[in-house]
Design a protein around this motif. Structure first.
Motif, PDB file in Angstrom:
ATOM      1  N   ALA A  18       0.845  -1.203   0.000  1.00  0.00           N
ATOM      2  CA  ALA A  18       0.000   0.000   0.000  1.00  0.00           C
ATOM      3  C   ALA A  18       0.877   1.250   0.000  1.00  0.00           C
ATOM      4  N   SER A  19       0.401   2.305   0.668  1.00  0.00           N
ATOM      5  CA  SER A  19       1.167   3.568   0.636  1.00  0.00           C
ATOM      6  C   SER A  19       2.108   3.638   1.832  1.00  0.00           C
ATOM      7  N   HIS A  20       2.928   2.626   2.069  1.00  0.00           N
ATOM      8  CA  HIS A  20       3.796   2.654   3.240  1.00  0.00           C
ATOM      9  C   HIS A  20       5.263   2.927   2.908  1.00  0.00           C
ATOM     10  N   GLY A 287      -7.350   5.574  -3.782  1.00  0.00           N
ATOM     11  CA  GLY A 287      -6.033   5.253  -3.233  1.00  0.00           C
ATOM     12  C   GLY A 287      -5.269   4.225  -4.041  1.00  0.00           C
ATOM     13  N   SER A 288      -4.278   3.614  -3.373  1.00  0.00           N
ATOM     14  CA  SER A 288      -3.349   2.777  -4.123  1.00  0.00           C
ATOM     15  C   SER A 288      -3.684   1.294  -4.072  1.00  0.00           C
ATOM     16  N   VAL A 289      -4.721   0.887  -3.315  1.00  0.00           N
ATOM     17  CA  VAL A 289      -5.020  -0.548  -3.225  1.00  0.00           C
ATOM     18  C   VAL A 289      -6.424  -0.926  -3.681  1.00  0.00           C
ATOM     19  N   TRP A 313     -11.169  11.584 -12.593  1.00  0.00           N
ATOM     20  CA  TRP A 313     -11.215  10.265 -11.937  1.00  0.00           C
ATOM     21  C   TRP A 313      -9.872   9.555 -12.118  1.00  0.00           C
ATOM     22  N   SER A 314      -9.186   9.331 -11.004  1.00  0.00           N
ATOM     23  CA  SER A 314      -7.963   8.528 -11.055  1.00  0.00           C
ATOM     24  C   SER A 314      -8.414   7.081 -10.956  1.00  0.00           C
ATOM     25  N   PHE A 315      -8.362   6.375 -12.087  1.00  0.00           N
ATOM     26  CA  PHE A 315      -9.011   5.059 -12.200  1.00  0.00           C
ATOM     27  C   PHE A 315      -7.966   3.951 -12.205  1.00  0.00           C
ATOM     28  N   TRP A 347      -3.408   7.701 -13.075  1.00  0.00           N
ATOM     29  CA  TRP A 347      -2.757   8.224 -11.863  1.00  0.00           C
ATOM     30  C   TRP A 347      -2.739   9.741 -11.965  1.00  0.00           C
ATOM     31  N   ALA A 348      -3.070  10.432 -10.881  1.00  0.00           N
ATOM     32  CA  ALA A 348      -3.116  11.903 -10.909  1.00  0.00           C
ATOM     33  C   ALA A 348      -2.124  12.456  -9.891  1.00  0.00           C
ATOM     34  N   PRO A 349      -1.594  13.654 -10.140  1.00  0.00           N
ATOM     35  CA  PRO A 349      -0.746  14.273  -9.105  1.00  0.00           C
ATOM     36  C   PRO A 349      -1.666  14.804  -7.999  1.00  0.00           C
ATOM     37  N   ASN A 369      -3.697   9.414   4.154  1.00  0.00           N
ATOM     38  CA  ASN A 369      -2.939  10.399   3.366  1.00  0.00           C
ATOM     39  C   ASN A 369      -3.883  11.261   2.544  1.00  0.00           C
ATOM     40  N   SER A 370      -4.895  10.628   1.976  1.00  0.00           N
ATOM     41  CA  SER A 370      -5.841  11.381   1.150  1.00  0.00           C
ATOM     42  C   SER A 370      -6.572  12.430   1.987  1.00  0.00           C
ATOM     43  N   LEU A 371      -6.942  12.073   3.213  1.00  0.00           N
ATOM     44  CA  LEU A 371      -7.664  13.047   4.045  1.00  0.00           C
ATOM     45  C   LEU A 371      -6.755  14.201   4.461  1.00  0.00           C
ATOM     46  N   LEU A 372      -5.503  13.882   4.787  1.00  0.00           N
ATOM     47  CA  LEU A 372      -4.570  14.979   5.119  1.00  0.00           C
ATOM     48  C   LEU A 372      -4.395  15.895   3.902  1.00  0.00           C
ATOM     49  N   GLU A 373      -4.428  15.284   2.724  1.00  0.00           N
ATOM     50  CA  GLU A 373      -4.287  16.094   1.503  1.00  0.00           C
ATOM     51  C   GLU A 373      -5.548  16.931   1.249  1.00  0.00           C
ATOM     52  N   CYS A 374      -6.706  16.429   1.689  1.00  0.00           N
ATOM     53  CA  CYS A 374      -7.946  17.238   1.653  1.00  0.00           C
ATOM     54  C   CYS A 374      -7.756  18.502   2.478  1.00  0.00           C
ATOM     55  N   GLY A 388      -9.913  -1.295   7.366  1.00  0.00           N
ATOM     56  CA  GLY A 388      -8.873  -0.726   8.227  1.00  0.00           C
ATOM     57  C   GLY A 388      -9.351   0.534   8.925  1.00  0.00           C
ATOM     58  N   ASP A 389      -8.517   1.567   8.892  1.00  0.00           N
ATOM     59  CA  ASP A 389      -8.818   2.834   9.561  1.00  0.00           C
ATOM     60  C   ASP A 389      -9.897   3.660   8.855  1.00  0.00           C
ATOM     61  N   GLN A 390     -10.299   3.241   7.639  1.00  0.00           N
ATOM     62  CA  GLN A 390     -11.073   4.145   6.775  1.00  0.00           C
ATOM     63  C   GLN A 390     -12.448   4.526   7.332  1.00  0.00           C
TER      64      GLN A 390
HETATM   65  O1  LIG Z   1      -3.962   9.009  -8.628  1.00  0.00           O
HETATM   66  C1  LIG Z   1      -3.460   9.013  -7.504  1.00  0.00           C
HETATM   67  C2  LIG Z   1      -3.945   8.212  -6.436  1.00  0.00           C
HETATM   68  C3  LIG Z   1      -3.308   8.298  -5.208  1.00  0.00           C
HETATM   69  N1  LIG Z   1      -2.232   9.128  -5.044  1.00  0.00           N
HETATM   70  C4  LIG Z   1      -1.539   9.207  -3.738  1.00  0.00           C
HETATM   71  O2  LIG Z   1      -1.555   7.941  -3.103  1.00  0.00           O
HETATM   72  C5  LIG Z   1      -1.668   8.114  -1.703  1.00  0.00           C
HETATM   73  C6  LIG Z   1      -2.816   7.227  -1.233  1.00  0.00           C
HETATM   74  O3  LIG Z   1      -2.722   7.122   0.173  1.00  0.00           O
HETATM   75  P1  LIG Z   1      -3.982   6.861   1.100  1.00  0.00           P
HETATM   76  O4  LIG Z   1      -5.013   7.854   0.835  1.00  0.00           O
HETATM   77  O5  LIG Z   1      -3.496   6.804   2.508  1.00  0.00           O
HETATM   78  O6  LIG Z   1      -4.577   5.495   0.599  1.00  0.00           O
HETATM   79  P2  LIG Z   1      -3.998   3.978   0.518  1.00  0.00           P
HETATM   80  O7  LIG Z   1      -2.951   3.903  -0.474  1.00  0.00           O
HETATM   81  O8  LIG Z   1      -5.189   3.124   0.313  1.00  0.00           O
HETATM   82  O9  LIG Z   1      -3.408   3.771   2.009  1.00  0.00           O
HETATM   83  C7  LIG Z   1      -3.294   2.697   2.903  1.00  0.00           C
HETATM   84  O10 LIG Z   1      -2.489   3.250   3.974  1.00  0.00           O
HETATM   85  C8  LIG Z   1      -3.066   4.373   4.646  1.00  0.00           C
HETATM   86  C9  LIG Z   1      -2.048   4.886   5.667  1.00  0.00           C
HETATM   87  O11 LIG Z   1      -1.753   3.915   6.601  1.00  0.00           O
HETATM   88  C10 LIG Z   1      -4.390   3.988   5.300  1.00  0.00           C
HETATM   89  O12 LIG Z   1      -4.981   5.115   5.899  1.00  0.00           O
HETATM   90  C11 LIG Z   1      -5.330   3.390   4.245  1.00  0.00           C
HETATM   91  O13 LIG Z   1      -6.517   2.941   4.850  1.00  0.00           O
HETATM   92  C12 LIG Z   1      -4.634   2.236   3.515  1.00  0.00           C
HETATM   93  O14 LIG Z   1      -5.472   1.713   2.492  1.00  0.00           O
HETATM   94  C13 LIG Z   1      -1.930   9.591  -1.425  1.00  0.00           C
HETATM   95  O15 LIG Z   1      -0.760  10.220  -0.935  1.00  0.00           O
HETATM   96  C14 LIG Z   1      -2.277  10.136  -2.803  1.00  0.00           C
HETATM   97  O16 LIG Z   1      -1.844  11.474  -2.995  1.00  0.00           O
HETATM   98  C15 LIG Z   1      -1.776   9.914  -6.069  1.00  0.00           C
HETATM   99  O17 LIG Z   1      -0.825  10.685  -5.916  1.00  0.00           O
HETATM  100  N2  LIG Z   1      -2.417   9.819  -7.263  1.00  0.00           N
END
Ligand SMILES: O=c1ccn([C@@H]2O[C@H](COP(=O)(O)OP(=O)(O)O[C@H]3O[C@H](CO)[C@@H](O)[C@H](O)[C@H]3O)[C@@H](O)[C@H]2O)c(=O)[nH]1
Length: 467
Positions: A18-20, A287-289, A313-315, A347-349, A369-374, A388-390
């Motif tokens: 995932a995004s770790h 997100g990434s998963v 839409w980042s699909f 994929w989007a920036p 991460n997405s919520l912090l980016e919000c 998970g935490d969602q």
């Molecule tokens: O087109 C895209 C899609 C995603 N992102 C980035 O990818 C990251 C996605 O992170 P997150 O929103 O945290 O989602 P997940 O990748 O699903 O993260 C996993 O890890 C997180 C942190 O532990 C948990 O909160 C989630 O539930 C878990 O699924 C973010 O930084 C986004 O900016 C992009 O840059 N472009």
């Protein structure tokens, strides 16, 4: 002439899914930059490290060395497509693979490990650090409140009992700071342990090990949730909020070496957004998963048509496999085509997208991460949490911060999505949420600025690790 050995050697253990990995490398680069005489051995799998180190820097960059651990995959393994399968196999290989890799690294560098930084999931860091008599600093990549739930795993299980708490509306009013959480919002790993799943066992061991850490680094900032930090500090020796980590990665002023590459936008998202009216676009990403089930993807497409709002839409995957061809054709994926009312990209920036004035709503899975980016962009959320935490994150945004709305019934339906899109993009409710986001946006900027809370916590972290 060979170079002198490093003054110190720090081991970094990544949870390679995932995004770790990327946020861990961001933190390590921030710690490594002011300490060029300290070497950081960054242990991930060949795949995960390959995704974050540039192709021409396979061995690492500057004083961050890329080291591989065994991914646990058997010879000739063919993945089934279920991401949990790879995680389970990896977890069967831990901690032996990390012990083996660190021994090899100490031999190769000629200096023993002086500190261990690990993903918080990798509980065995506590035991390894004890054996080596070095500090253990785990990093929690989600928010304070989900960490608080994990830290209270035993109390939660005792209090909720075994009668299907995952379907219950019972409030967690017995844990300060989690009073608005219902038991059905909790991660299933907190509710009960599944002894047949390595992931579940790992989360259990993590909850018991974290109080042994010298400090726990959290992907948050002090001003966001001071009460939650205070509660965490009752159970953990030290809490260091250094986030938002994904925003930190774009700030290069303190990085002496290996600044991150400029944000790539090969599909012209920003150029397309430049042509849209202010606060008019819904940005969609899970997100990434996660890829939602086909029925939900279809319902969302129908809702977007019905609400007739512009979307980006980042699909994940091939949209043609899930959506009618005319819908995909209208939402062109072609580079440079700016006239379409909507846009789908692989994929989007995201950080830049959410900072763009044309984006008025973010349909998200509630990854932290997405919520912090919000918050960083000041964009209200429409939420469809999965695991998970969602669900906890969704509840927090909706009932504590009041800057987002969960989709009716917890799933994407055409009617629910149309209603949510209208509420956030077209009605007063959305304006009010954007109003509440304003101060949060400023808080993020202040926390990350020189002298701000996250910057100061990062300095403390650098000191703990390198001095
Ligand atoms: O087109 C895209 C899609 C995603 N992102 C980035 O990818 C990251 C996605 O992170 P997150 O929103 O945290 O989602 P997940 O990748 O699903 O993260 C996993 O890890 C997180 C942190 O532990 C948990 O909160 C989630 O539930 C878990 O699924 C973010 O930084 C986004 O900016 C992009 O840059 N472009």
């Amino acid at each position: 002439m060979s170079s002198p050995p490093p003054r110190k050697h720090v081991g970094v253990f990544v949870f390679p899914f995932a995004s770790h990995t990327a946020p861990m490398l961001t933190i390590v680069r921030k710690i490594a930059a002011p300490a060029p005489d300290v070497l950081f051995s960054f242990f991930g799998t060949k795949t995960s490290n390959g995704q974050v180190f540039p192709k021409d820097a396979a061995g690492g960059q500057g004083n961050v060395r890329s080291c591989y651990v065994d991914d646990g995959l058997p010879e000739g393994f063919v993945p089934s497509g279920n991401p949990l399968e790879l995680i389970e196999l990896f977890l069967k290989a831990v901690p032996a693979n990390f012990y083996e890799a660190i021994e090899a690294a100490e031999k190769a560098v000629g200096v023993k490990i002086s500190c261990l930084i690990t993903d918080a999931f990798l509980w065995f860091g506590a035991e390894m650090a004890r054996e080596k008599a070095v500090p253990w600093i785990p990093v929690w990549f989600s928010g304070s409140r989900s960490l608080l739930a994990h830290v209270h795993t035993d109390l939660i299980r005792e209090t909720l009992g075994s009668e299907e708490p995952e379907d219950s509306d019972q409030m967690l009013d017995f844990i300060p700071c989690l009073v608005s959480v219902r038991s059905k919002d909790l991660p299933w790993e907190v509710i009960r342990m599944n002894p047949t799943l390595q992931f579940s066992i790992m989360m259990d061991k993590m909850a018991r090990s974290l109080p042994k850490a010298n400090a726990v680094v959290v992907n948050s900032f002090d001003e966001l949730d001071p009460f939650a930090t205070l509660q965490l500090e009752k159970h953990l020796k030290k809490v260091l909020n250094v986030g938002p980590i994904s925003v930190l990665s774009t700030r290069t002023e303190t990085v002496a070496e290996a600044p991150p590459p400029p944000t790539a936008d090969p599909h012209g998202c920003i150029q397309w957004l430049n042509k849209q009216p202010p606060a008019s676009v819904v940005y969609i990403s899970f997100g990434s998963v996660i890829t939602p089930l086909p029925g939900e993807v279809m319902a969302l497409a129908e809702a977007l048509d019905e609400a007739a709002v512009p979307f980006l839409w980042s699909f994940r995957g091939d949209p043609k496999e899930h959506l009618p061809s005319e819908f995909v054709a209208r939402s062109t994926m072609a580079e440079g085509c700016l006239d379409s009312k909507s846009k789908m990209v692989p994929w989007a920036p995201q950080l830049d997208v959410l900072r763009h004035g044309s984006v008025g709503a973010f349909l998200t899975h509630c990854g932290w991460n997405s919520l912090l980016e919000c918050f960083t962009g000041g964009v209200p959320a429409i939420m469809r949490p999965f695991f998970g935490d969602q669900k906890m994150n969704c509840r927090y945004m909706e009932s504590v911060m009041r800057v987002g709305i969960g989709l009716e019934g917890g799933k994407i339906t055409k009617a629910g999505a149309v209603a949510a899109l209208r509420r956030v993009l077209l009605e007063n409710e959305g304006k009010e949420m954007r109003g509440r986001m304003g101060p949060l946006k400023e808080m993020v900027a202040r926390a990350l600025a020189g002298g701000g809370s996250s910057s100061k916590n990062l300095e403390s972290l650098v000191e703990m690790v390198t001095e």
